[in-house]
Design an enzyme around this catalytic site. Structure first.
Site, PDB file in Angstrom:
ATOM      1  N   HIS A   1      -7.617  -0.768   5.184  1.00  0.00           N
ATOM      2  CA  HIS A   1      -6.620   0.098   5.857  1.00  0.00           C
ATOM      3  C   HIS A   1      -6.341   1.285   4.926  1.00  0.00           C
ATOM      4  O   HIS A   1      -6.420   2.445   5.327  1.00  0.00           O
ATOM      5  CB  HIS A   1      -5.372  -0.741   6.124  1.00  0.00           C
ATOM      6  CG  HIS A   1      -4.210   0.011   6.668  1.00  0.00           C
ATOM      7  ND1 HIS A   1      -4.175   0.522   7.942  1.00  0.00           N
ATOM      8  CD2 HIS A   1      -3.008   0.324   6.107  1.00  0.00           C
ATOM      9  CE1 HIS A   1      -3.004   1.132   8.137  1.00  0.00           C
ATOM     10  NE2 HIS A   1      -2.283   1.022   7.041  1.00  0.00           N
TER      11      HIS A   1
ATOM     12  N   HIS B   1       4.081  -5.054  11.098  1.00  0.00           N
ATOM     13  CA  HIS B   1       4.404  -4.339  12.341  1.00  0.00           C
ATOM     14  C   HIS B   1       4.424  -5.290  13.533  1.00  0.00           C
ATOM     15  O   HIS B   1       3.689  -6.274  13.557  1.00  0.00           O
ATOM     16  CB  HIS B   1       3.371  -3.240  12.635  1.00  0.00           C
ATOM     17  CG  HIS B   1       3.431  -2.083  11.686  1.00  0.00           C
ATOM     18  ND1 HIS B   1       4.239  -0.988  11.884  1.00  0.00           N
ATOM     19  CD2 HIS B   1       2.775  -1.854  10.518  1.00  0.00           C
ATOM     20  CE1 HIS B   1       4.076  -0.129  10.885  1.00  0.00           C
ATOM     21  NE2 HIS B   1       3.190  -0.639  10.037  1.00  0.00           N
TER      22      HIS B   1
ATOM     23  N   HIS C   1       0.844  -1.202   0.000  1.00  0.00           N
ATOM     24  CA  HIS C   1       0.000   0.000   0.000  1.00  0.00           C
ATOM     25  C   HIS C   1       0.870   1.239   0.000  1.00  0.00           C
ATOM     26  O   HIS C   1       2.096   1.142   0.051  1.00  0.00           O
ATOM     27  CB  HIS C   1      -1.030  -0.019   1.136  1.00  0.00           C
ATOM     28  CG  HIS C   1      -0.477   0.025   2.543  1.00  0.00           C
ATOM     29  ND1 HIS C   1       0.323  -0.972   3.070  1.00  0.00           N
ATOM     30  CD2 HIS C   1      -0.634   0.941   3.538  1.00  0.00           C
ATOM     31  CE1 HIS C   1       0.629  -0.673   4.323  1.00  0.00           C
ATOM     32  NE2 HIS C   1       0.071   0.489   4.629  1.00  0.00           N
TER      33      HIS C   1
ATOM     34  N   ASP D   1       5.679   4.320   5.364  1.00  0.00           N
ATOM     35  CA  ASP D   1       6.455   3.264   6.023  1.00  0.00           C
ATOM     36  C   ASP D   1       6.356   1.933   5.253  1.00  0.00           C
ATOM     37  O   ASP D   1       6.773   0.884   5.742  1.00  0.00           O
ATOM     38  CB  ASP D   1       6.047   3.084   7.496  1.00  0.00           C
ATOM     39  CG  ASP D   1       4.625   2.608   7.666  1.00  0.00           C
ATOM     40  OD1 ASP D   1       3.726   3.138   6.965  1.00  0.00           O
ATOM     41  OD2 ASP D   1       4.386   1.701   8.486  1.00  0.00           O
ATOM     42  N   HIS D   2       5.804   2.002   4.013  1.00  0.00           N
ATOM     43  CA  HIS D   2       5.726   0.812   3.148  1.00  0.00           C
ATOM     44  C   HIS D   2       6.282   1.078   1.756  1.00  0.00           C
ATOM     45  O   HIS D   2       6.806   0.163   1.116  1.00  0.00           O
ATOM     46  CB  HIS D   2       4.273   0.316   3.072  1.00  0.00           C
ATOM     47  CG  HIS D   2       3.791  -0.152   4.408  1.00  0.00           C
ATOM     48  ND1 HIS D   2       3.805  -1.480   4.772  1.00  0.00           N
ATOM     49  CD2 HIS D   2       3.368   0.544   5.486  1.00  0.00           C
ATOM     50  CE1 HIS D   2       3.393  -1.583   6.039  1.00  0.00           C
ATOM     51  NE2 HIS D   2       3.119  -0.373   6.487  1.00  0.00           N
TER      52      HIS D   2
ATOM     53  N   ASP E   1      -0.419  -4.171   6.164  1.00  0.00           N
ATOM     54  CA  ASP E   1      -1.119  -3.680   7.356  1.00  0.00           C
ATOM     55  C   ASP E   1      -2.590  -4.105   7.355  1.00  0.00           C
ATOM     56  O   ASP E   1      -3.445  -3.396   7.905  1.00  0.00           O
ATOM     57  CB  ASP E   1      -1.045  -2.139   7.425  1.00  0.00           C
ATOM     58  CG  ASP E   1       0.332  -1.634   7.798  1.00  0.00           C
ATOM     59  OD1 ASP E   1       1.227  -2.453   8.095  1.00  0.00           O
ATOM     60  OD2 ASP E   1       0.521  -0.398   7.777  1.00  0.00           O
TER      61      ASP E   1
ATOM     62  N   HIS F   1       1.344   3.873   2.059  1.00  0.00           N
ATOM     63  CA  HIS F   1       1.861   4.581   3.231  1.00  0.00           C
ATOM     64  C   HIS F   1       3.391   4.661   3.207  1.00  0.00           C
ATOM     65  O   HIS F   1       4.061   3.722   2.783  1.00  0.00           O
ATOM     66  CB  HIS F   1       1.392   3.888   4.521  1.00  0.00           C
ATOM     67  CG  HIS F   1      -0.042   4.182   4.858  1.00  0.00           C
ATOM     68  ND1 HIS F   1      -0.778   3.408   5.727  1.00  0.00           N
ATOM     69  CD2 HIS F   1      -0.872   5.169   4.426  1.00  0.00           C
ATOM     70  CE1 HIS F   1      -2.000   3.913   5.838  1.00  0.00           C
ATOM     71  NE2 HIS F   1      -2.090   4.975   5.054  1.00  0.00           N
TER      72      HIS F   1
END
Ligand code: ZN
Ligand code: FE
Length: 253
Positions: free
Chosen positions: A113, A170, A56, A60-61, A132, A58
């Protein structure tokens, strides 16, 4: 020939994953939480990266996409939404197949998400990278989608074989376990929660998990059974799920 997965912690609570197709030696990274960490791990292993698989958009991805591609020349594959923060070489959606040597990753649509979130499933090795969407004893927050969409996504993952190894992005398991115990007193959950707290005390990861273990203990997958506990008795399954999700959103523990 199998797929070898190398997992490492990065940022504050993310996991990075490198996966190598043993037949050909080709390697992929699943998401790019931390470009520096990914390049260091590749170096340590002596693996050559050919593929970046995003779940996805985001940061942090997908935030490390450009740096990892510049250093390795890897092809970036992901859902269209990733173009919000990074170029993509190939856009994929549910039902598509991505090949890494002899390994075939089936793309599973898991929006909720984020709207375009996807998971990657290697059926031959029974391995799923779920980003996530599904966590050990938890699930992703509904930032863009609604409860009905996320419930459908979670059911797609729950339909995979029980033995499927699930790599979630995570380490949230201890806090997920504290919430789970607040809505569920199932003995299997209580035993698992104890094991999770002990593992975290020792600094050990609680990822990966399996589909079977999550079906047995994850309060989000068990939402229909917990409906009365969250004020959703008699409601459709996705509403029971939505009530569990809403309870977690405000849980202080
Ligand atoms: Zn996310
Ligand atoms: Fe994340």
């Amino acid at each position: 020939m199998p797929l070898t997965v190398h997992q490492f912690a990065c940022l504050s609570d993310n996991y990075g994953f490198l996966a190598r197709d043993e037949a050909t030696g080709l390697a992929a990274c699943i998401d790019t939480p931390d470009a520096g960490a990914i390049l260091r791990e590749l170096d340590k292993l002596g693996w050559k990266l050919s593929l970046i698989l995003n779940t996805h958009w985001h940061p942090d991805h997908a935030g490390g996409n450009a740096e990892v591609k510049a250093a390795t020349g890897a092809t970036i594959v992901g859902p269209k939404e990733v173009t919000r923060i990074s170029a993509l070489d190939r856009e994929v959606e549910g039902g598509d197949v991505v090949e890494l040597g002899e390994t075939r990753f089936k793309v599973i649509e898991t929006g909720g998400h984020t709207l375009g979130h996807i998971a990657y499933y290697d059926a031959a090795d029974e391995i799923a990278f779920v980003g996530d969407t599904l966590f050990a004893l938890g699930c992703g927050r509904l930032f863009e989608g609604d409860a009905a969409q996320m419930w459908t996504s979670l059911q797609r993952l729950a339909a995979l074989p029980d033995d499927t190894t699930v790599y979630c992005a995570h380490e949230y398991t201890a806090s997920n376990a504290r919430f789970a115990l607040s809505v569920d007193d199932d003995p299997t959950l209580r035993r698992r929660a104890e094991a999770v707290f002990a593992a975290r005390e020792r600094g050990e990861p609680t990822v990966p998990t399996t589909i079977g273990l999550e079906k047995a203990t994850n309060p989000f997958l068990r939402a229909p059974k917990l409906a009365a506990r969250v004020g959703a008795a008699g409601k459709p399954d996705y509403e029971a799920f939505g009530a569990v999700r809403a309870a977690k959103d405000v849980f202080k523990g």
